[in-house]
Design a protein around this motif. Structure first.
Motif, PDB file in Angstrom:
ATOM      1  N   ILE A 403       2.933   2.714  -4.499  1.00 43.34           N
ATOM      2  CA  ILE A 403       3.531   1.942  -3.161  1.00 43.34           C
ATOM      3  C   ILE A 403       4.013   0.632  -3.920  1.00 43.34           C
ATOM      4  CG2 ILE A 403       2.676   0.421  -1.049  1.00 43.34           C
ATOM      5  CD1 ILE A 403       0.481   2.712  -0.667  1.00 43.34           C
ATOM      6  N   ARG A 404       5.064   0.201  -3.287  1.00 45.06           N
ATOM      7  CA  ARG A 404       5.821  -1.041  -4.150  1.00 45.06           C
ATOM      8  C   ARG A 404       5.459  -2.179  -3.354  1.00 45.06           C
ATOM      9  NH1 ARG A 404       7.799  -5.011  -5.022  1.00 45.06           N
ATOM     10  NH2 ARG A 404       9.791  -5.393  -5.947  1.00 45.06           N
ATOM     11  N   MET A 405       5.125  -2.048  -1.925  1.00 42.73           N
ATOM     12  CA  MET A 405       4.932  -3.441  -1.187  1.00 42.73           C
ATOM     13  C   MET A 405       4.274  -3.084  -0.078  1.00 42.73           C
ATOM     14  SD  MET A 405       8.477  -5.760  -1.113  1.00 42.73           S
ATOM     15  CE  MET A 405       8.060  -6.967   0.242  1.00 42.73           C
ATOM     16  N   ILE A 406       3.134  -3.870   0.652  1.00 45.58           N
ATOM     17  CA  ILE A 406       2.659  -3.670   1.769  1.00 45.58           C
ATOM     18  C   ILE A 406       2.844  -4.723   2.762  1.00 45.58           C
ATOM     19  CG2 ILE A 406       0.336  -3.185   2.749  1.00 45.58           C
ATOM     20  CD1 ILE A 406      -0.357  -2.160   0.065  1.00 45.58           C
ATOM     21  N   SER A 407       3.132  -4.756   3.806  1.00 49.34           N
ATOM     22  CA  SER A 407       2.868  -5.730   4.703  1.00 49.34           C
ATOM     23  C   SER A 407       1.940  -5.458   6.125  1.00 49.34           C
ATOM     24  CB  SER A 407       4.083  -6.177   5.496  1.00 49.34           C
ATOM     25  OG  SER A 407       4.239  -6.904   6.395  1.00 49.34           O
ATOM     26  N   TYR A 408       0.886  -5.817   6.100  1.00 51.38           N
ATOM     27  CA  TYR A 408      -0.191  -5.772   7.085  1.00 51.38           C
ATOM     28  C   TYR A 408      -0.471  -7.326   7.676  1.00 51.38           C
ATOM     29  CZ  TYR A 408      -4.722  -3.983   8.617  1.00 51.38           C
ATOM     30  OH  TYR A 408      -5.904  -3.550   9.358  1.00 51.38           O
ATOM     31  N   GLY A 409      -0.635  -6.937   8.949  1.00 51.64           N
ATOM     32  CA  GLY A 409      -1.263  -8.150   9.653  1.00 51.64           C
ATOM     33  C   GLY A 409      -0.148  -9.198  10.259  1.00 51.64           C
ATOM     34  N   GLY A 410       1.369  -8.709   9.786  1.00 52.31           N
ATOM     35  CA  GLY A 410       2.265  -9.661  10.512  1.00 52.31           C
ATOM     36  C   GLY A 410       2.237  -9.494  12.088  1.00 52.31           C
ATOM     37  N   SER A 411       2.217  -8.463  12.607  1.00 49.03           N
ATOM     38  CA  SER A 411       2.070  -8.575  13.947  1.00 49.03           C
ATOM     39  C   SER A 411       1.036  -7.203  14.078  1.00 49.03           C
ATOM     40  CB  SER A 411       3.166  -7.935  14.467  1.00 49.03           C
ATOM     41  OG  SER A 411       3.237  -6.263  14.546  1.00 49.03           O
ATOM     42  N   ARG A 412       0.509  -7.306  15.265  1.00 48.63           N
ATOM     43  CA  ARG A 412      -0.887  -6.406  15.489  1.00 48.63           C
ATOM     44  C   ARG A 412      -0.228  -5.017  15.656  1.00 48.63           C
ATOM     45  NH1 ARG A 412      -2.007  -9.078  21.481  1.00 48.63           N
ATOM     46  NH2 ARG A 412      -3.787  -7.384  21.503  1.00 48.63           N
ATOM     47  N   ASN A 414       2.085  -3.243  13.760  1.00 47.02           N
ATOM     48  CA  ASN A 414       2.751  -2.620  12.829  1.00 47.02           C
ATOM     49  C   ASN A 414       2.308  -2.734  11.261  1.00 47.02           C
ATOM     50  OD1 ASN A 414       4.324  -3.880  10.648  1.00 47.02           O
ATOM     51  ND2 ASN A 414       6.143  -2.630  11.453  1.00 47.02           N
ATOM     52  N   VAL A 415       2.327  -1.838  10.709  1.00 45.79           N
ATOM     53  CA  VAL A 415       2.038  -1.884   9.160  1.00 45.79           C
ATOM     54  C   VAL A 415       3.038  -1.292   8.316  1.00 45.79           C
ATOM     55  CG1 VAL A 415       0.323  -1.477   7.143  1.00 45.79           C
ATOM     56  CG2 VAL A 415      -0.473  -1.639   9.531  1.00 45.79           C
ATOM     57  N   SER A 416       3.666  -1.923   7.439  1.00 38.88           N
ATOM     58  CA  SER A 416       4.795  -1.873   6.702  1.00 38.88           C
ATOM     59  C   SER A 416       4.454  -1.584   5.391  1.00 38.88           C
ATOM     60  CB  SER A 416       6.041  -2.576   6.900  1.00 38.88           C
ATOM     61  OG  SER A 416       6.355  -2.866   8.312  1.00 38.88           O
ATOM     62  N   ILE A 417       5.161  -0.150   4.866  1.00 37.52           N
ATOM     63  CA  ILE A 417       4.812   0.171   3.478  1.00 37.52           C
ATOM     64  C   ILE A 417       6.238   0.525   2.762  1.00 37.52           C
ATOM     65  CG2 ILE A 417       3.772   1.739   2.107  1.00 37.52           C
ATOM     66  CD1 ILE A 417       1.680   1.819   4.280  1.00 37.52           C
ATOM     67  N   LEU A 418       6.586  -0.126   1.495  1.00 36.72           N
ATOM     68  CA  LEU A 418       7.725   0.139   0.865  1.00 36.72           C
ATOM     69  C   LEU A 418       7.468   1.098  -0.366  1.00 36.72           C
ATOM     70  CD1 LEU A 418      10.677  -1.015   0.589  1.00 36.72           C
ATOM     71  CD2 LEU A 418       9.922  -2.679  -1.002  1.00 36.72           C
ATOM     72  N   VAL A 419       8.290   2.068  -0.152  1.00 35.70           N
ATOM     73  CA  VAL A 419       8.150   3.127  -1.333  1.00 35.70           C
ATOM     74  C   VAL A 419       9.489   3.584  -1.933  1.00 35.70           C
ATOM     75  CG1 VAL A 419       6.155   4.119  -0.351  1.00 35.70           C
ATOM     76  CG2 VAL A 419       8.236   5.045   0.182  1.00 35.70           C
ATOM     77  N   GLU A 420       9.524   4.031  -2.967  1.00 39.11           N
ATOM     78  CA  GLU A 420      10.812   4.655  -3.532  1.00 39.11           C
ATOM     79  C   GLU A 420      11.345   5.729  -2.519  1.00 39.11           C
ATOM     80  OE1 GLU A 420      11.474   5.470  -7.736  1.00 39.11           O
ATOM     81  OE2 GLU A 420       9.389   4.544  -7.954  1.00 39.11           O
TER      82      GLU A 420
END
Ligand code: ASP
Ligand code: MG
Length: 436
Positions: A403-412, A414-420
């Protein structure tokens, strides 16, 4: 009033146009918004690109081929000589105008005019077909009411006034047809709402007319809980909220133009996604409330570029973020994900038009690295970033994926995950079997 928008594949052949005519032949008052027949806008873009390069020969070849295709459609669509003739005249006149652009200087103005032809033709064809079959309809030109302002944003005030005027001029009629996608700009010139913009038209006119419902008709039964192009046995989502729909539309669910959710949400008008191939299927209903908690769907967005800015001194001192964001603002480049650490900040974008300039400017503040061929995997639902257990479940499913990046808690929602991107399929598959 309800608004029904039919996409390119829903009007992609004579047979599909006939199916649309059947669907709209009911007694309730409605406005039908059409895209161009599938493939047309892409061809028009190709033609415009040749004309920009002054390759008029290649452009003319494409124009003739497209015109021939339309003659075939006419032949299959109409039964009477009268309407075959009318259809033919319609095509000849639109292609005459397209051909005229091969004669002169080619600028943005001519490009916009060329791109408008697809929707002008599809709407006229449906209108003629309904006429031939004794179904009353009124064709109202989008160029009489769709308008953008100086910033290129829809001018809702103008749209409201003018579409209401057009509709009210025909008090006895119940079936109205108009073009998606096309508009005039603040100077009154022909313009458009960008690729895929017909959904946006539908949403804007739905709001302008205070419609009871905005229906987006495509060739799949609603939004699915995962990407049906990659995962087998995905399920369609029956009820989702505007927020969930916006996240899914933005992060890859190709079925709905992301900009179209916002106006409907503000006006609280339900949006229903329907399948022209299976009209009896429920599809997806998007409203102000979401009926279920928990994780509902996964979507993925490709061609993501990450930019990492690393600096010892300046970084995360106050004002630093503002400076970084300002650079993206100057180059009108939206940021999708962002994560920070004490010494670095990583940002993702999908529009790389100004990447070189952005990187040059960012270099003033530290060392900058970019990485391409990334995908954002977006997990959408209700309360998922506020409740116990979801993070563990998601990351457990991804235990074998770097996993390259994680975005958690930005909104109720969604959870976003950056991968190759090369890991996307595995990530979607593994999430699918764990979460659903
Ligand atoms: N015909 C336009 C396009 O292909 C608009 C649309 O279909 O929504 O982008
Ligand atoms: Mg579309």
């Amino acid at each position: 009033m309800i608004v029904l928008k039919f996409g390119g594949t829903s009007v992609g052949s004579a047979e599909r146009i006939k199916a649309v005519a059947k669907l709209v032949d009911t007694t309730d008052k409605k406005l039908v918004v059409l895209s161009a027949m599938s493939g047309t806008t892409n061809k028009l873009v190709d033609i415009a690109n040749y004309l920009y390069k002054k390759n008029n020969e290649a452009a003319s070849e494409l124009i003739l081929a497209l015109e021939q295709n339309y003659f075939k459609v006419i032949d299959e669509l109409f039964k009477t000589e009268l309407y075959k003739q009318k259809g033919k005249e319609l095509i000849v006149s639109h292609f005459k105008s397209i051909k005229s652009f091969t004669q002169d200087l080619f600028t943005l103005f001519e490009e916009k005019s060329i791109l408008a032809q697809g929707e002008l033709i599809s709407t006229a064809l449906l209108h003629f077909y309904l006429n031939e079959n004794n179904i009353n309809s009124v064709l109202i030109p989008a160029l009489n009411f769709m308008r953008t302002d100086k910033d290129g944003e829809p001018d809702l005030f103008y749209i409201k006034e003018n579409i209401q005027r057009e509709i009210n001029a025909n008090p006895k009629d119940t079936l109205f047809i108009t073009q998606g996608f096309i508009a005039r700009n603040a100077f009154g010139e022909i313009d458009n709402l960008k690729r895929g913009g017909s959904d946006y038209t539908a949403s804007l006119v739905g709001v302008a007319l205070q419609a009871k419902e905005i229906q987006i008709w495509t060739d799949i039964d609603g939004m699915h809980n995962n990407d049906p192009r990659i995962i087998e046995n995905t399920k369609s989502l029956t009820n989702i909220s505007f927020e969930e729909a916006a996240e899914l539309a933005y992060f890859g669910a190709k079925i709905l133009h992301p900009a179209s959710v916002h106006p409907a949400k503000i006006a609280n008008i339900p949006v229903r996604l329907k399948n022209t191939m299976k009209p009896e299927a429920f599809g997806t209903l998007i409203t102000g409330k979401s009926n279920e908690k928990g994780i509902k769907a996964i979507a993925a967005k490709d061609d993501i570029t990450a930019i990492k800015i690393k600096s010892g001194r300046m970084l995360l001192a106050h004002g630093f973020m503002r400076k970084v964001f300002e650079i993206f603002e100057i180059y009108k480049t939206p940021i999708d994900m962002i994560t920070t650490s004490e010494v670095a900040v990583s940002i993702t974008i999908d529009d790389t038009k100004y990447l070189t300039d952005i990187v040059d400017e960012l270099k003033k503040y530290g060392t900058v690295e970019t990485e391409t061929n990334l995908s954002i995997i977006c997990i959408v639902g209700d309360f998922i970033a506020e409740s116990k257990g979801y993070a563990v479940t998601i990351f457990k499913a991804l235990e074998n994926i770097p996993i390259r990046m994680i975005s958690y808690g930005g909104s109720r929602h969604n959870v976003s995950i950056l991968v190759e991107s090369k890991h996307k399929k595995d990530a979607l598959t593994s999430l699918n079997s764990t979460l659903f």
